[in-house]
Scaffold this active site. Structure first.
Site, mmCIF file in Angstrom:
data_model
loop_
_atom_site.group_PDB
_atom_site.id
_atom_site.type_symbol
_atom_site.label_atom_id
_atom_site.label_comp_id
_atom_site.label_asym_id
_atom_site.label_seq_id
_atom_site.Cartn_x
_atom_site.Cartn_y
_atom_site.Cartn_z
ATOM 1 N N ASP A 7 87.449 17.380 17.785
ATOM 2 C CA ASP A 7 86.911 17.748 16.641
ATOM 3 C C ASP A 7 88.011 17.511 15.341
ATOM 4 O O ASP A 7 88.867 18.031 15.247
ATOM 5 C CB ASP A 7 86.555 19.357 16.582
ATOM 6 C CG ASP A 7 85.977 19.728 15.113
ATOM 7 O OD1 ASP A 7 84.931 18.932 14.601
ATOM 8 O OD2 ASP A 7 86.356 20.552 14.556
ATOM 9 N N GLU A 67 82.784 14.131 17.783
ATOM 10 C CA GLU A 67 81.533 14.176 17.029
ATOM 11 C C GLU A 67 81.709 12.821 16.045
ATOM 12 O O GLU A 67 82.420 12.359 15.547
ATOM 13 C CB GLU A 67 81.622 15.300 16.084
ATOM 14 C CG GLU A 67 80.308 15.556 15.299
ATOM 15 C CD GLU A 67 80.089 16.747 14.662
ATOM 16 O OE1 GLU A 67 79.764 16.651 13.451
ATOM 17 O OE2 GLU A 67 80.497 17.764 15.287
ATOM 18 N N ASP A 141 87.129 25.260 15.290
ATOM 19 C CA ASP A 141 87.410 23.803 15.336
ATOM 20 C C ASP A 141 87.699 23.574 17.115
ATOM 21 O O ASP A 141 87.333 22.551 17.553
ATOM 22 C CB ASP A 141 88.688 23.357 14.650
ATOM 23 C CG ASP A 141 89.026 24.028 13.259
ATOM 24 O OD1 ASP A 141 88.438 23.065 12.613
ATOM 25 O OD2 ASP A 141 89.286 24.898 13.134
#
Length: 167
Positions: A7, A67, A141
């Site tokens: 992340d 992501e 996170d």
């Protein structure tokens, strides 16, 4: 298969290493890489790169999941800062020869909960269940990184769904 989910963030980058096959998943390691806001941008990007590179070299994942970059028109600066961290992570993966899969936030949520618009709490709870944890992973996170890794393990090698087509 061993997958590292990442992340990306300039202040805090979460990571999670998960092994899995079928429906059995094992948490190998999870944590954060952090930088100091007072440091110059090049130093912060180098810190992320160095730490993630060391993580990749030690963990030897078969793939990385991250992501996709999302930019909200009201907060473009956030996307730019995240892009700096994402670039450092992609460079570290390329240096190690690790293939990287990028997933949208909706895809990650859908692969874990069946709902592309699930709440953060629903996703965290599913991670807790899938990995057999005693509590929801923290900080967020780390949870987001684990979600990306689990998404990859759930979808790797499967053909994408075609809208409007039923089996």
């Amino acid at each position: 298969m061993r997958v590292v989910g990442v992340d990306p963030g300039l202040k805090i980058t979460g990571y999670g290493i998960v092994e899995g096959s079928g429906r059995v998943f094992l948490l190998v390691e999870a944590g954060i890489v952090s930088t100091r806001e007072r440091d110059a941008m090049p130093d912060r990007v180098r810190c992320i790169y160095d730490d993630v590179l060391a993580l990749f070299e030690e963990a030897k994942p078969e793939a990385a999941a991250i992501e996709k970059l999302y930019a909200h028109y009201k907060h473009p600066r956030t996307a730019i800062l995240m892009g700096h961290a994402r670039g450092a992570i992609l460079l570290a993966a390329a240096k190690c020869g690790i293939p990287v899969a990028s997933y949208s936030a909706t895809m990650i949520k859908r692969s874990l909960t069946g709902n592309g618009h699930a709440t953060k709490r629903q996703v965290q709870r599913m991670i807790e269940v899938m990995l057999g944890l005693g509590q929801v992973p923290e900080p967020p996170d780390v949870a987001d990184a684990l979600a990306a890794a689990l998404c990859h393990l759930n979808t790797a090698g499967k053909p994408p769904a075609i809208a409007g087509r039923r089996k």
